[in-house]
Design a protein around this motif. Structure first.
Motif, PDB file in Angstrom:
ATOM      1  N   ASP A  52       0.834  -1.195   0.000  1.00 28.43           N
ATOM      2  CA  ASP A  52       0.000   0.000   0.000  1.00 28.43           C
ATOM      3  C   ASP A  52       0.869   1.245   0.000  1.00 28.43           C
ATOM      4  O   ASP A  52       1.915   1.301   0.632  1.00 28.43           O
ATOM      5  N   ILE A  53       0.412   2.316  -0.666  1.00 32.23           N
ATOM      6  CA  ILE A  53       1.210   3.535  -0.802  1.00 32.23           C
ATOM      7  C   ILE A  53       1.464   4.183   0.551  1.00 32.23           C
ATOM      8  O   ILE A  53       2.576   4.623   0.846  1.00 32.23           O
ATOM      9  N   GLU A  54       0.437   4.229   1.389  1.00 31.21           N
ATOM     10  CA  GLU A  54       0.600   4.856   2.701  1.00 31.21           C
ATOM     11  C   GLU A  54       1.616   4.086   3.540  1.00 31.21           C
ATOM     12  O   GLU A  54       2.462   4.690   4.198  1.00 31.21           O
ATOM     13  N   VAL A  55       1.552   2.803   3.503  1.00 28.32           N
ATOM     14  CA  VAL A  55       2.532   1.997   4.225  1.00 28.32           C
ATOM     15  C   VAL A  55       3.917   2.216   3.654  1.00 28.32           C
ATOM     16  O   VAL A  55       4.903   2.342   4.368  1.00 28.32           O
ATOM     17  N   ALA A  56       4.029   2.292   2.321  1.00 31.32           N
ATOM     18  CA  ALA A  56       5.330   2.524   1.681  1.00 31.32           C
ATOM     19  C   ALA A  56       5.932   3.835   2.134  1.00 31.32           C
ATOM     20  O   ALA A  56       7.145   3.918   2.382  1.00 31.32           O
ATOM     21  N   SER A  57       5.111   4.862   2.280  1.00 29.06           N
ATOM     22  CA  SER A  57       5.640   6.162   2.700  1.00 29.06           C
ATOM     23  C   SER A  57       6.219   6.096   4.106  1.00 29.06           C
ATOM     24  O   SER A  57       7.252   6.719   4.389  1.00 29.06           O
ATOM     25  N   GLU A  58       5.602   5.345   4.963  1.00 31.70           N
ATOM     26  CA  GLU A  58       6.118   5.213   6.326  1.00 31.70           C
ATOM     27  C   GLU A  58       7.478   4.517   6.324  1.00 31.70           C
ATOM     28  O   GLU A  58       8.404   4.926   7.034  1.00 31.70           O
ATOM     29  N   PHE A  59       7.625   3.461   5.527  1.00 36.47           N
ATOM     30  CA  PHE A  59       8.906   2.764   5.455  1.00 36.47           C
ATOM     31  C   PHE A  59       9.989   3.658   4.849  1.00 36.47           C
ATOM     32  O   PHE A  59      11.138   3.643   5.288  1.00 36.47           O
ATOM     33  N   VAL A  60       9.607   4.437   3.827  1.00 36.94           N
ATOM     34  CA  VAL A  60      10.585   5.312   3.171  1.00 36.94           C
ATOM     35  C   VAL A  60      11.035   6.423   4.114  1.00 36.94           C
ATOM     36  O   VAL A  60      12.220   6.778   4.166  1.00 36.94           O
ATOM     37  N   VAL A  61      10.097   6.972   4.895  1.00 36.27           N
ATOM     38  CA  VAL A  61      10.456   8.025   5.850  1.00 36.27           C
ATOM     39  C   VAL A  61      11.437   7.476   6.881  1.00 36.27           C
ATOM     40  O   VAL A  61      12.423   8.137   7.243  1.00 36.27           O
ATOM     41  N   MET A  62      11.212   6.256   7.365  1.00 36.70           N
ATOM     42  CA  MET A  62      12.132   5.666   8.322  1.00 36.70           C
ATOM     43  C   MET A  62      13.490   5.418   7.684  1.00 36.70           C
ATOM     44  O   MET A  62      14.542   5.611   8.322  1.00 36.70           O
TER      45      MET A  62
END
Length: 239
Positions: A52-62
């Motif tokens: 999911d895009i929202e989940v991907a953004s969280e991983f990328v931010v970390m």
């Protein structure tokens, strides 16, 4: 569209992935080797294909956060004044990991409690018949006090002006009288009715006879309830 969560590689978020890497490599949370942790984290991101895009953004931010901390630690340290203390670039990450670990432990405890509660079935209390046995084997002090009260309510006996030989009373004879009275009254009589008539000497002998019957387990003393009336009862074969 309703929000939904996709579980990726058994990790539901970046903090979950970090905790897995820390536990897998037995890393000291207070002294994290940023190069090793960042490298392994990036390898996991490379393996993720569909999410999911929202989940991907969280991983990328970390991932960006880890790279930033790694870069700051690689930079040469500037000379600092003696009275100042440089903040560790990893400190904020360590605090977030510790907080996440506390929440995860609480969540596991709640899951265990919910699983246990799910195996418990309750029902409303059933009405149970309550049978309260009256108190037995009352103390001697209570019997003496009851006898004193029975004596007080009686009127004083006037002695006639004629010389009369005193009657003699025996404990054995009064024991027989009490047993006859119990048999007549169906096996139970109130304590006061046992001393309804007679001279003071006769009543005292009757009281001693009653104590002897109690000692021989022929009769039993019961009380209807706390502070209730006291009864003399014939002991049955069943107790």
């Amino acid at each position: 569209m309703d929000k939904y969560t996709i579980k990726l590689e058994a990790f539901e978020g970046p903090m979950d992935l970090l905790m897995h890497l820390i536990e897998k490599n037995k890393i000291d949370i207070y002294d994290i080797p940023m190069a090793v942790l960042t490298e392994q984290y990036m390898e996991y991101l490379a393996r993720m294909k569909e999410f999911d895009i929202e989940v991907a953004s969280e991983f990328v931010v970390m991932a960006a956060t880890l790279l930033q901390i790694k870069s700051r630690m690689m930079l040469p340290k500037l000379p600092k004044a003696e009275d100042t203390e440089e903040r560790d670039p990893r400190q904020e990450l360590v605090e977030r990991i510790l907080e996440y670990r506390r929440f995860r432990m609480v969540s596991m405890e709640l899951d265990d409690m919910a699983a246990l509660q799910g195996r418990i079935f309750a029902r409303t209390p059933l009405p149970l018949a309550v049978r309260q046995r009256p108190p037995e084997n009352l103390s001697l002090a209570l019997l003496v006090e009851a006898f004193r009260i029975a004596m007080e309510v009686r009127e004083e006996i006037s002695i006639p002006q004629v010389l009369v030989a005193p009657d003699t009373y025996s404990i054995q004879g009064k024991m027989e009288d009490i047993l006859l009275l119990l048999d007549k009254e169906g096996g139970q009589v109130s304590f006061a009715d046992t001393f309804r008539s007679g001279t003071r000497t006769e009543l005292i002998v009757s009281f001693l006879a009653l104590l002897e019957l109690i000692k021989l387990h022929t009769v039993v003393i019961r009380q209807g309830g706390l502070f209730g009336e006291i009864f003399v009862c014939m002991r049955t074969s069943g107790g």
